[in-house]
Enzyme design. Structure first.
Site, PDB file in Angstrom:
ATOM      1  N   TRP A  10       0.755  -1.137  -0.011  1.00 21.25           N
ATOM      2  CA  TRP A  10       0.019  -0.017  -0.012  1.00 21.25           C
ATOM      3  C   TRP A  10       0.918   1.361   0.018  1.00 21.25           C
ATOM      4  O   TRP A  10       1.925   1.185   0.632  1.00 21.25           O
ATOM      5  CB  TRP A  10      -0.943   0.070   1.152  1.00 21.25           C
ATOM      6  CG  TRP A  10      -2.308  -0.790   1.154  1.00 21.25           C
ATOM      7  CD1 TRP A  10      -2.483  -1.864   0.914  1.00 21.25           C
ATOM      8  CD2 TRP A  10      -3.520   0.019   1.170  1.00 21.25           C
ATOM      9  NE1 TRP A  10      -3.662  -1.983   0.732  1.00 21.25           N
ATOM     10  CE2 TRP A  10      -4.318  -1.019   1.046  1.00 21.25           C
ATOM     11  CE3 TRP A  10      -3.954   1.496   1.167  1.00 21.25           C
ATOM     12  CZ2 TRP A  10      -5.724  -0.672   0.918  1.00 21.25           C
ATOM     13  CZ3 TRP A  10      -5.415   1.772   1.382  1.00 21.25           C
ATOM     14  CH2 TRP A  10      -6.176   0.698   1.119  1.00 21.25           C
ATOM     15  N   SER A  50      -0.462  -3.181   5.676  1.00 20.02           N
ATOM     16  CA  SER A  50       0.527  -3.194   6.997  1.00 20.02           C
ATOM     17  C   SER A  50      -0.264  -4.168   8.018  1.00 20.02           C
ATOM     18  O   SER A  50       0.346  -4.540   8.729  1.00 20.02           O
ATOM     19  CB  SER A  50       0.174  -1.712   7.668  1.00 20.02           C
ATOM     20  OG  SER A  50       0.857  -0.920   6.697  1.00 20.02           O
ATOM     21  N   GLU A  76      -0.925  -7.245   7.374  1.00 22.35           N
ATOM     22  CA  GLU A  76      -0.257  -8.279   7.263  1.00 22.35           C
ATOM     23  C   GLU A  76       1.123  -8.374   7.890  1.00 22.35           C
ATOM     24  O   GLU A  76       1.887  -9.294   7.713  1.00 22.35           O
ATOM     25  CB  GLU A  76      -0.246  -8.714   5.857  1.00 22.35           C
ATOM     26  CG  GLU A  76      -1.607  -9.181   5.277  1.00 22.35           C
ATOM     27  CD  GLU A  76      -2.795  -8.062   4.910  1.00 22.35           C
ATOM     28  OE1 GLU A  76      -2.523  -6.928   4.768  1.00 22.35           O
ATOM     29  OE2 GLU A  76      -3.644  -8.321   5.548  1.00 22.35           O
ATOM     30  N   VAL A 117       3.101   2.060   5.438  1.00 25.88           N
ATOM     31  CA  VAL A 117       2.778   3.364   5.519  1.00 25.88           C
ATOM     32  C   VAL A 117       1.303   3.434   5.872  1.00 25.88           C
ATOM     33  O   VAL A 117       0.362   2.983   4.807  1.00 25.88           O
ATOM     34  CB  VAL A 117       3.200   4.104   4.131  1.00 25.88           C
ATOM     35  CG1 VAL A 117       2.431   5.615   4.174  1.00 25.88           C
ATOM     36  CG2 VAL A 117       4.627   4.085   3.988  1.00 25.88           C
ATOM     37  N   ILE A 122      -2.130   5.695   6.185  1.00 25.74           N
ATOM     38  CA  ILE A 122      -2.719   6.925   6.283  1.00 25.74           C
ATOM     39  C   ILE A 122      -3.981   7.189   6.487  1.00 25.74           C
ATOM     40  O   ILE A 122      -5.011   6.261   5.969  1.00 25.74           O
ATOM     41  CB  ILE A 122      -2.492   7.554   4.458  1.00 25.74           C
ATOM     42  CG1 ILE A 122      -0.860   7.360   4.196  1.00 25.74           C
ATOM     43  CG2 ILE A 122      -2.814   9.128   4.566  1.00 25.74           C
ATOM     44  CD1 ILE A 122      -0.389   7.874   2.945  1.00 25.74           C
ATOM     45  N   SER A 156     -11.119   7.897   5.504  1.00 22.92           N
ATOM     46  CA  SER A 156     -12.580   8.612   6.392  1.00 22.92           C
ATOM     47  C   SER A 156     -13.338   7.612   7.271  1.00 22.92           C
ATOM     48  O   SER A 156     -14.366   7.987   7.830  1.00 22.92           O
ATOM     49  CB  SER A 156     -13.543   9.007   5.242  1.00 22.92           C
ATOM     50  OG  SER A 156     -13.622   8.032   4.218  1.00 22.92           O
ATOM     51  N   HIS A 161     -10.812   2.638   9.987  1.00 24.60           N
ATOM     52  CA  HIS A 161      -9.822   1.410   9.594  1.00 24.60           C
ATOM     53  C   HIS A 161      -8.502   1.729  10.042  1.00 24.60           C
ATOM     54  O   HIS A 161      -7.683   0.866  10.418  1.00 24.60           O
ATOM     55  CB  HIS A 161      -9.894   1.515   8.017  1.00 24.60           C
ATOM     56  CG  HIS A 161      -9.246   0.539   7.312  1.00 24.60           C
ATOM     57  ND1 HIS A 161      -9.584  -0.485   7.049  1.00 24.60           N
ATOM     58  CD2 HIS A 161      -8.080   0.674   6.480  1.00 24.60           C
ATOM     59  CE1 HIS A 161      -8.840  -1.361   6.295  1.00 24.60           C
ATOM     60  NE2 HIS A 161      -7.923  -0.496   5.991  1.00 24.60           N
TER      61      HIS A 161
HETATM   62  N1  LIG Z   1      -5.316   1.528   4.484  1.00 22.79           N
HETATM   63  C1  LIG Z   1      -4.261   1.337   4.627  1.00 22.79           C
HETATM   64  C2  LIG Z   1      -4.113  -0.383   4.446  1.00 22.79           C
HETATM   65  N2  LIG Z   1      -5.226  -1.042   4.282  1.00 22.79           N
HETATM   66  C3  LIG Z   1      -5.155  -2.376   3.954  1.00 22.79           C
HETATM   67  C4  LIG Z   1      -4.800  -3.307   5.152  1.00 22.79           C
HETATM   68  O1  LIG Z   1      -3.441  -3.035   5.528  1.00 22.79           O
HETATM   69  C5  LIG Z   1      -5.088  -4.781   4.857  1.00 22.79           C
HETATM   70  O2  LIG Z   1      -3.913  -5.436   3.791  1.00 22.79           O
HETATM   71  C6  LIG Z   1      -6.513  -5.249   4.242  1.00 22.79           C
HETATM   72  O3  LIG Z   1      -7.233  -4.848   5.246  1.00 22.79           O
HETATM   73  C7  LIG Z   1      -6.381  -6.948   4.226  1.00 22.79           C
HETATM   74  O4  LIG Z   1      -6.182  -7.457   5.228  1.00 22.79           O
HETATM   75  N3  LIG Z   1      -2.671  -0.846   4.550  1.00 22.79           N
HETATM   76  C8  LIG Z   1      -1.438   0.028   4.497  1.00 22.79           C
HETATM   77  O5  LIG Z   1      -0.547  -0.443   4.510  1.00 22.79           O
HETATM   78  N4  LIG Z   1      -1.789   1.361   4.473  1.00 22.79           N
HETATM   79  C9  LIG Z   1      -3.289   1.975   4.644  1.00 22.79           C
HETATM   80  O6  LIG Z   1      -3.081   3.415   4.634  1.00 22.79           O
HETATM   81  C1  LIG Z   2     -11.587  -1.299   4.521  1.00 23.44           C
HETATM   82  C2  LIG Z   2     -10.848  -0.244   3.636  1.00 23.44           C
HETATM   83  O1  LIG Z   2      -9.960  -0.592   3.239  1.00 23.44           O
HETATM   84  C3  LIG Z   2     -11.346   1.124   3.517  1.00 23.44           C
HETATM   85  O2  LIG Z   2     -12.901   1.207   3.023  1.00 23.44           O
HETATM   86  C4  LIG Z   2     -11.180   2.015   4.692  1.00 23.44           C
HETATM   87  O3  LIG Z   2     -11.673   3.339   4.486  1.00 23.44           O
HETATM   88  P1  LIG Z   2     -10.721   4.689   4.793  1.00 23.44           P
HETATM   89  O4  LIG Z   2      -9.163   4.562   4.569  1.00 23.44           O
HETATM   90  O5  LIG Z   2     -11.229   5.861   4.035  1.00 23.44           O
HETATM   91  O6  LIG Z   2     -11.040   4.591   6.296  1.00 23.44           O
END
Ligand SMILES: Nc1c(NC[C@H](O)[C@H](O)[C@H](O)CO)[nH]c(=O)[nH]c1=O
Ligand SMILES: CC(=O)[C@@H](O)COP(=O)(O)O
Length: 165
Positions: free
Chosen positions: A27, A61, A63, A90, A92, A95, A98
């Site tokens: 990501w 992240s 994982e 990373v 970030i 909205s 999460h």
């Molecule tokens: N929103 C961000 C994520 N989201 C993905 C999760 O980490 C994960 O891969 C998914 O939910 C599947 O289990 N990951 C980041 O590294 N950075 C983000 O900002």
């Molecule tokens: C579950 C997700 O990856 C995603 O919908 C989360 O949304 P947000 O990054 O806007 O909080």
């Protein structure tokens, strides 16, 4: 001069006998790439051999903690144990909630992994409220902040050598 950051190390460290794993999330790729390069650069400066820097990836992240454990177990089984792992991610703020849940759980689990695996697992995760905060901490905004990946590389070598001789 910047006040924040690791700065100079407290003594010299020799990473030439270390095998270091870098496990990075995919990501936020541009920022991740800069951080991985920063960590690699510092590992090499501290004597780690290029062939002993092993890089693997996971999706996000979330994982990183379980991925780090699998990474550790795999290389132990191969008879090439890792002396430290640098998980790099990373996060970030978006909205929803999460971001908060992942920041909290990943941070706690990385801390726990240090004790469970008994090797240094460095905290290479940026938890940023804006894209700009992340870019700055990866050294991507000129004159703003240093690349934090460099600190993580230095922390890995220091923590994998300091108390072992
Ligand atoms: N929103 C961000 C994520 N989201 C993905 C999760 O980490 C994960 O891969 C998914 O939910 C599947 O289990 N990951 C980041 O590294 N950075 C983000 O900002
Ligand atoms: C579950 C997700 O990856 C995603 O919908 C989360 O949304 P947000 O990054 O806007 O909080």
């Amino acid at each position: 001069m910047a006040v924040k950051g690791l700065g100079e190390l407290d003594q010299s460290y020799d990473g030439s006998n270390l095998r270091i794993g870098i496990l990075h999330a995919r990501w936020n790729k541009e920022i991740i790439q800069a951080l991985v390069e920063g960590a690699k650069k510092r590992l090499l400066e501290l004597g780690v051999k290029p062939e002993n820097i092993i890089i693997e990836t996971v999706p996000g992240s979330f994982e990183l903690p379980f991925g780090s454990k699998l990474f550790h177990d795999k290389y132990k089984k191969l008879g090439k144990p890792l002396d430290a792992i640098i998980p790099i991610g990373v996060l970030i703020k978006g909205s929803t909630m999460h971001f908060e849940y992942i920041c909290d759980s990943v941070t706690h689990q990385i801390m726990k992994l240090n004790f469970e695996l008994n090797i240094p697992i460095i905290f290479g995760v940026l938890t940023c409220l804006t894209d700009e905060q992340a870019q700055a901490r990866a050294g991507l905004i000129e004159g703003k902040m240093h690349n934090h990946g460099e600190d993580w590389g230095a922390a890995a070598v220091e923590m994998a050598t300091k108390f072992y001789n």
